[in-house]
Scaffold this active site. Structure first.
Site, PDB file in Angstrom:
ATOM      1  N   LEU A  73      56.656  34.217   4.059  1.00  0.00           N
ATOM      2  CA  LEU A  73      57.132  32.942   4.580  1.00  0.00           C
ATOM      3  C   LEU A  73      58.323  33.127   5.512  1.00  0.00           C
ATOM      4  O   LEU A  73      58.500  32.360   6.457  1.00  0.00           O
ATOM      5  CB  LEU A  73      57.522  32.023   3.418  1.00  0.00           C
ATOM      6  CG  LEU A  73      56.377  31.565   2.505  1.00  0.00           C
ATOM      7  CD1 LEU A  73      56.923  30.732   1.362  1.00  0.00           C
ATOM      8  CD2 LEU A  73      55.335  30.790   3.287  1.00  0.00           C
ATOM      9  N   GLY A  74      59.165  34.103   5.239  1.00  0.00           N
ATOM     10  CA  GLY A  74      60.335  34.310   6.082  1.00  0.00           C
ATOM     11  C   GLY A  74      61.131  35.498   5.585  1.00  0.00           C
ATOM     12  O   GLY A  74      60.779  36.153   4.595  1.00  0.00           O
ATOM     13  N   GLU A  75      62.221  35.772   6.283  1.00  0.00           N
ATOM     14  CA  GLU A  75      63.038  36.918   5.895  1.00  0.00           C
ATOM     15  C   GLU A  75      64.470  36.712   6.312  1.00  0.00           C
ATOM     16  O   GLU A  75      64.777  35.905   7.194  1.00  0.00           O
ATOM     17  CB  GLU A  75      62.491  38.211   6.510  1.00  0.00           C
ATOM     18  CG  GLU A  75      62.483  38.222   8.021  1.00  0.00           C
ATOM     19  CD  GLU A  75      61.872  39.507   8.573  1.00  0.00           C
ATOM     20  OE1 GLU A  75      62.006  40.541   7.912  1.00  0.00           O
ATOM     21  OE2 GLU A  75      61.276  39.451   9.654  1.00  0.00           O
ATOM     22  N   GLN A 127      68.600  38.979   6.146  1.00  0.00           N
ATOM     23  CA  GLN A 127      69.187  40.287   6.446  1.00  0.00           C
ATOM     24  C   GLN A 127      68.859  41.321   5.380  1.00  0.00           C
ATOM     25  O   GLN A 127      68.658  42.495   5.675  1.00  0.00           O
ATOM     26  CB  GLN A 127      70.698  40.136   6.591  1.00  0.00           C
ATOM     27  CG  GLN A 127      71.396  41.421   7.032  1.00  0.00           C
ATOM     28  CD  GLN A 127      72.889  41.226   7.218  1.00  0.00           C
ATOM     29  OE1 GLN A 127      73.416  40.141   6.970  1.00  0.00           O
ATOM     30  NE2 GLN A 127      73.568  42.275   7.640  1.00  0.00           N
ATOM     31  N   PHE A 128      68.775  40.882   4.110  1.00  0.00           N
ATOM     32  CA  PHE A 128      68.586  41.843   3.019  1.00  0.00           C
ATOM     33  C   PHE A 128      67.342  41.566   2.172  1.00  0.00           C
ATOM     34  O   PHE A 128      67.139  42.227   1.161  1.00  0.00           O
ATOM     35  CB  PHE A 128      69.811  41.848   2.096  1.00  0.00           C
ATOM     36  CG  PHE A 128      71.073  42.273   2.787  1.00  0.00           C
ATOM     37  CD1 PHE A 128      71.261  43.595   3.173  1.00  0.00           C
ATOM     38  CD2 PHE A 128      72.068  41.365   3.071  1.00  0.00           C
ATOM     39  CE1 PHE A 128      72.411  43.995   3.813  1.00  0.00           C
ATOM     40  CE2 PHE A 128      73.228  41.751   3.708  1.00  0.00           C
ATOM     41  CZ  PHE A 128      73.399  43.075   4.093  1.00  0.00           C
ATOM     42  N   GLY A 129      66.547  40.593   2.543  1.00  0.00           N
ATOM     43  CA  GLY A 129      65.387  40.288   1.713  1.00  0.00           C
ATOM     44  C   GLY A 129      64.384  39.415   2.413  1.00  0.00           C
ATOM     45  O   GLY A 129      64.522  39.091   3.590  1.00  0.00           O
ATOM     46  N   VAL A 136      61.095  36.186   1.796  1.00  0.00           N
ATOM     47  CA  VAL A 136      60.484  35.153   0.968  1.00  0.00           C
ATOM     48  C   VAL A 136      58.978  35.242   1.164  1.00  0.00           C
ATOM     49  O   VAL A 136      58.488  35.187   2.301  1.00  0.00           O
ATOM     50  CB  VAL A 136      60.988  33.752   1.351  1.00  0.00           C
ATOM     51  CG1 VAL A 136      60.361  32.697   0.432  1.00  0.00           C
ATOM     52  CG2 VAL A 136      62.507  33.681   1.278  1.00  0.00           C
ATOM     53  N   ASP A 142      71.090  22.061   3.804  1.00  0.00           N
ATOM     54  CA  ASP A 142      69.970  22.196   4.755  1.00  0.00           C
ATOM     55  C   ASP A 142      68.838  21.239   4.374  1.00  0.00           C
ATOM     56  O   ASP A 142      67.674  21.616   4.346  1.00  0.00           O
ATOM     57  CB  ASP A 142      69.469  23.640   4.779  1.00  0.00           C
ATOM     58  CG  ASP A 142      68.500  23.898   5.939  1.00  0.00           C
ATOM     59  OD1 ASP A 142      68.507  23.111   6.902  1.00  0.00           O
ATOM     60  OD2 ASP A 142      67.725  24.858   5.862  1.00  0.00           O
TER      61      ASP A 142
END
Length: 903
Positions: free
Chosen positions: A615-617, A619-621, A623, A758
């Site tokens: 689904l997304g990313e 800097q360190f991980g 989704v 958000d």
């Protein structure tokens, strides 16, 4: 007055120009709106790997389309999709064949061919001329490719490319929106070089034109005049990187076209249309010899094989030698019916430059209304505009009426005159009421005008009643003082040059340490854009409140760190969490010594997580969207998951990469602790974790209908038409029910002193029963990257949803969440058809927040959606109150919204 009356009488359901940054809606491969019969292929390996199985994120059959045999580098196998109608295509997503671990075939690269008629095929190429698009690196992760430039097409072919003999399989989704303009080609002279002394050479050619180039003419294609990109005021500046000066414009020099003094263009459409107007975005930098056209004449052809009609529509432009801004010029076309137009644009100076042209037409094709008699062009224009609405009832000027019809004609004329008198009276009365109520638009740029941005029906009003949205709805009741011009909301020149602003910062008498604090703050660049031109040059929050600048009493430290009791005042760079998702702001949560032992969520067997899509990313991980096998049984009684009869369920998995820093690991554990405290039917819940070994994972709910933005954008409001045509729809009560659920979830977060930071439709998930759950990972999704503003690559901010104090001061509170909730309501009642403030650039949105701070009545509000009840729009306006104490609480919003659902 005649022109104003004509615009009222000729209000149509015209569509505005498409913005490629926001035209990114899934077109129906995944959800089945594109039928199996519309997906074909050059070959298939088996029946179970036919083209109908080439749907992104679906695994019917054997999991994908696979062409027959192993592909060789010389092969040209293709998957073809018929979109059913002309479409503005902006994004292509692909996957390989995964089939629950049983497949591992994918295309590492592919070509994209397209056709508007199914006969003539064109090859897409990017702005640098490359035709190869990057494909997949594994079988399950989807790769999203933006098309720069976008294309207008009905048929699409994806042609896998391979360097070695190998097996390839593909799953596909296409993204874009309908091309309602209907233009399928335009022809024009080729653009030319401009070599101004002291300036760079400007190449004013149509570099993305997909038709033929013959004898210095462009024939039979589309290009930069239909790509949705509007040129800047200075034609030497461009909106694209790594391109040449003049890239955004197509331009011609007067003396290079002989003595004719005009540029002739032909436009061909997909079908016969009843045209109301043409909108031409033209440069007007007259200090360099560039002006908008002085006049235009357009001829019409009802069929491609017919002759051009003898009587043109002529329009004379009112030239402006005071304002060098680029602008839209609206040319009335008087409901003339045609399938093809030929227009001659006459020069007003040495150069003429266009960056965009689009047309407005009515849905119903009516017989062409021809102008009366034969007069000079100027007289012809005036008579057409004043008489067009009634020409169908008038006899020809050259044929005297029959004596028997004279009383009828006189009666008709008297009736029309009475109607005009009534309309004039109503207009004057409305103007009087507006003055009394002090709701007239305020002065902008020293001119008292209504601000109209970019599109015919996209109107943003300063403190005026709401107006309809841009697409598919007729504009009603508002008109510009000069309706032929659509003013682009211009930034102060200072905003466009931060270097100038740095030089204007006042001398600091405080310590070097305080100065360093200011310059290192990530909000510094935003403040340069928004507040440095204020009276004293500084934006400050002193004494715990918001005050006008006072350089003598406020230190740079106070500029960003007031003594106001806002627990969520934070380093704005850390708004985005370690996995790319939004991180809730919470009070008094100590995590310095947080370890795995502090985590109460159960440990889930990681081998039972089947990855389906990234689904997304961050800097360190990352989704991921996953299937969790046996999760309901694992969670046991009281599980928040619906009964799936032993089947796997969809979950969102936030995963920390093994190479993450110790600080990132600590932040990840903090996020798990935050999520574990949430237990509300309208908030996404943490289900379990995988933290016994690396990589660390947290597993949260995911809803089968996806996010609310995508869900609503693919639907229309419920009506007899949607029922008759089986069009996906939602009812007004559905929208109200969604709004109440979001307010209920946010009421729960506020009760815990949690700040979401958000809130938007992209962060609201829903199931088949339209149950809403508020999530937090919309920030990490590439699909919504255009909703976020990036600060020097260090942080992303959802500025179009943020309150002014969040943007200018970095303050996130429950009150700023209330502001975002108002914007979310606006999204819901526009069915997510456009982005908030869609016609303002990011910098203009930031400038608008400065207007809220100054509070001089020049701030721009979102318009009232047509579907929205007036009382609900008043509630939205309360959410956008400039003064924080004036905004309602979420408990108050919930109590105010709940009765609407009952009604």
């Amino acid at each position: 007055m005649h022109l104003f009356l004509l615009l009222i009488l000729q209000a149509t359901a015209a569509f505005g120009q498409i913005d490629p940054a926001h035209c990114r809606y899934a077109l129906g491969m995944e959800d089945g709106r594109i039928k199996d019969d519309d997906i074909t292929a050059s070959s298939q390996w088996y029946e179970t790997t036919g083209p109908q199985y080439a749907r992104l994120n679906r695994e019917e059959g054997d999991g994908a389309w696979c062409p027959e045999g192993q592909m060789e580098p010389s092969d040209s196998q293709y998957l073809q999709v018929d979109l059913g109608k002309l479409t503005f295509l902006t994004v292509v997503g692909t996957q390989g064949r995964y089939a629950r671990y049983s497949g591992n075939e994918f295309a590492r690269a592919y070509h994209l061919n397209y056709s508007r008629d199914g006969l003539q095929w064109k090859s897409w190429r990017n702005r640098l001329g490359n035709t190869v698009m990057e494909g997949n690196k594994n079988a399950y992760t989807s790769v999203i490719n933006d098309l720069h430039p976008p294309i207008i097409t009905r048929y699409v072919r994806l042609i896998p490319v391979t360097r070695l003999s190998t097996t390839v399989c593909m799953r596909v989704e296409l993204y874009g929106c309908p091309w309602e303009d209907g233009l399928i080609s335009y022809s024009a002279p080729e653009g030319q070089l401009m070599m101004p002394p002291g300036y760079p050479i400007a190449s004013l050619n149509d570099s993305t034109y997909d038709g033929a180039h013959e004898r210095r003419r462009l024939l039979g294609g589309l290009g930069q005049l239909t790509d949705g990109v509007i040129g800047l005021d200075d034609f030497l500046l461009t909106r694209q990187y790594h391109v040449w000066p003049g890239y955004d414009y197509l331009g011609w020099r007067n003396d290079s076209l002989g003595s004719q003094g005009f540029v002739e263009m032909e436009f061909v459409f997909d079908r016969q249309r009843n045209f109301t107007s043409m909108k031409v975005h033209s440069n007007n930098m007259f200090p360099r010899g560039v002006k908008i056209f002085s006049s235009v004449s357009c001829w019409f052809k009802p069929r491609l094989i017919a002759d051009w009609e003898a009587e043109p529509v002529a329009f004379k432009t009112v030239l402006d030698d005071r304002n060098p801004s680029a602008r839209y010029v609206t040319v009335p076309l008087n409901r003339r019916t045609a399938k093809s137009l030929r227009c001659r644009f006459y020069f007003a100076d040495v150069w003429m430059m266009f960056s965009e042209i689009f047309f407005q037409s009515e849905d119903t094709v009516l017989p062409t209304l021809m102008p009366l008699g034969s007069t000079s062009p100027a007289v012809k224009k005036d008579s057409t505009m004043s008489t067009t609405p009634m020409t169908a009832a008038n006899p020809s000027a050259s044929e005297p009426p029959d004596d028997g019809n004279t009383p009828i004609l006189i009666g008709c004329l008297v009736t029309i005159i009475l109607l005009l008198v009534v309309i004039i009276f109503l207009i004057l009365w409305c103007q009087y009421v507006c003055k009394v109520l002090e709701k007239a638009p305020r002065r902008i740029l020293d001119e008292e005008v209504t601000v109209r941005l970019s599109s015919c029906s996209d109107t943003i009003i300063l403190q005026t009643p709401p107006v309809p949205p841009r697409s598919g709805h007729a504009p009603t009741g508002t008109a510009n003082t000069d309706p032929h011009y659509e003013r682009v909301f211009l930034l102060d020149p200072q905003y466009q040059n931060p270097a100038v602003l740095r030089n204007k910062l006042p001398e600091l008498s405080q310590s070097a340490e305080a100065s360093a604090l200011l310059l290192s703050n990530p909000l510094y660049d935003l403040l340069l854009l928004t507040s440095c031109h204020m009276t004293s040059g500084w934006l400050r929050a002193c004494g715990g409140g918001y005050a006008e600048p006072d350089v003598t009493q406020c230190t740079p430290h106070q500029c960003f760190h007031s003594n106001a009791p806002h627990y969520a005042e934070t380093d704005i760079v850390r708004l985005q969490g370690v996995t790319g998702s939004n991180m809730y702001a919470v009070p008094a949560l100590t995590v310095d010594s947080l370890t795995r032992k502090d985590i109460s969520a159960a440990e889930f067997p990681r081998q039972q997580l089947i990855f389906r899509e990234k689904l997304g990313e961050g800097q360190f991980g990352e989704v991921h969207l996953c299937e969790a096998e046996g999760l309901p049984e694992f969670l046991g009684e009281g599980s928040p998951l619906p009964d799936r009869d032993g089947r796997s369920v969809l979950v969102a998995v936030k995963q920390l990469r093994a190479d993450a820093t110790s600080q990132a690991r600590n932040d990840f554990l903090k996020e798990i602790k935050i999520m574990s405290r949430l237990n509300d039917p309208n908030i996404i819940r943490l289900l379990c974790v995988c933290v016994s070994s690396d990589p660390l994972c947290m597993v949260t709910e995911y809803m089968e209908n996806g996010d609310l933005n995508m869900f609503l954008s693919q639907r229309e409001i419920e009506s007899t038409l949607t029922h008759a045509n089986n069009i996906p729809s939602v009812s007004l009560s559905d929208l109200l029910h969604m709004s109440v659920q979001i307010s209920s979830g946010m009421k729960y977060l506020a009760s815990l002193n949690f700040v979401h930071r958000d809130l938007a439709t992209r962060n609201c998930l829903l199931d088949r029963r339209l149950t809403i759950k508020i999530a937090d990972f919309g920030m990490s999704r590439n699909l919504y990257s255009s909703d976020y503003y990036r600060i020097q690559g260090r942080a992303v901010l959802p500025i179009r949803w943020m309150a002014w104090e969040s943007i200018l001061l970095g303050k996130f509170t429950t009150a700023s969440d209330v502001w975002a909730f108002g914007v979310t309501l606006w999204e819901i009642f526009t069915l997510c058809k456009e982005q908030p403030y869609s016609l303002l650039s990011d910098e203009q949105v930031i400038e608008n927040t400065g207007e809220f701070f100054r509070n001089q009545g020049r701030q721009i509000f979102l318009y009232g959606p047509p579907l929205c009840p007036p009382s609900l729009f008043e509630l939205m306006m309360c959410c956008w109150s400039r003064d924080i104490p004036d905004r309602p609480t979420f408990e108050g919003l919930y109590e105010a919204l709940r009765p609407h659902v009952n009604q």
